[in-house]
Scaffold this motif. Sequence first.
Motif, short mmCIF file in Angstrom:
data_model
loop_
_atom_site.label_atom_id
_atom_site.label_comp_id
_atom_site.label_asym_id
_atom_site.label_seq_id
_atom_site.Cartn_x
_atom_site.Cartn_y
_atom_site.Cartn_z
N SER A 265 0.85 -1.18 0.00
CA SER A 265 0.00 0.00 0.00
C SER A 265 0.90 1.24 0.00
CB SER A 265 -0.90 0.01 1.23
OG SER A 265 -0.13 0.21 2.40
N LYS A 266 0.34 2.36 -0.38
CA LYS A 266 1.10 3.62 -0.39
C LYS A 266 1.63 3.92 1.00
CE LYS A 266 2.09 7.87 -1.97
NZ LYS A 266 3.49 8.09 -1.80
N MET A 267 0.79 3.70 2.00
CA MET A 267 1.18 3.98 3.38
C MET A 267 2.34 3.06 3.81
SD MET A 267 -1.26 4.20 6.74
CE MET A 267 -1.79 2.52 6.65
N GLU A 268 2.25 1.79 3.47
CA GLU A 268 3.31 0.84 3.83
C GLU A 268 4.61 1.16 3.10
OE1 GLU A 268 4.99 -2.47 5.81
OE2 GLU A 268 3.10 -1.46 6.15
N ALA A 269 4.51 1.49 1.82
CA ALA A 269 5.70 1.85 1.05
C ALA A 269 6.36 3.10 1.63
CB ALA A 269 5.33 2.06 -0.41
N ASP A 270 5.56 4.10 1.99
CA ASP A 270 6.11 5.32 2.58
C ASP A 270 6.78 5.04 3.92
OD1 ASP A 270 5.27 6.80 0.43
OD2 ASP A 270 3.44 7.54 1.41
N ALA A 271 6.14 4.19 4.73
CA ALA A 271 6.71 3.85 6.04
C ALA A 271 8.04 3.12 5.88
CB ALA A 271 5.73 3.00 6.84
N ARG A 272 8.12 2.19 4.94
CA ARG A 272 9.37 1.46 4.72
C ARG A 272 10.44 2.38 4.15
NH1 ARG A 272 7.90 -4.70 2.88
NH2 ARG A 272 6.27 -5.01 4.44
N LEU A 273 10.04 3.33 3.32
CA LEU A 273 11.00 4.29 2.80
C LEU A 273 11.57 5.14 3.93
CD1 LEU A 273 12.38 5.64 0.37
CD2 LEU A 273 10.41 7.14 0.21
N LEU A 274 10.71 5.57 4.84
CA LEU A 274 11.18 6.35 5.99
C LEU A 274 12.10 5.52 6.88
CD1 LEU A 274 7.98 8.29 7.08
CD2 LEU A 274 10.10 9.27 6.21
N TYR A 275 11.78 4.26 7.07
CA TYR A 275 12.55 3.42 7.97
C TYR A 275 13.87 2.99 7.35
CZ TYR A 275 13.70 -0.28 11.24
OH TYR A 275 14.34 -1.06 12.16
#
Length: 103
Positions: A49-59
Amino acid sequence: FFSALPPHSEYGRWSLNMAVDILGSSQAACTKISEVVRLYQADMVLGLSKMEADARLLYHGYNEFKAEEEDSLAKKYFEQFKDPMIALLLVSAVVSLLVGQYD
């Protein structure tokens, strides 16, 4: 931002703590696709999901290498002369030239 995220999303478990088993490239190459998808908590059709992809990018940050500065050609050339065998060959060449031995 992170405190407002739901513990679960419609695409699977929210992994804010990023407790995702990370496979090395050689390990991932030998693992079944379905197992890799399960480990990375992705969807075979939708991906992340967009939210999961963004979270992994941040992490994890961007998927890029840190390029090391390459040595100059002159430095590589002169570093060859640090080898004792090269120094011995150069000295023997100079001695040969001085005594007139050109073979």
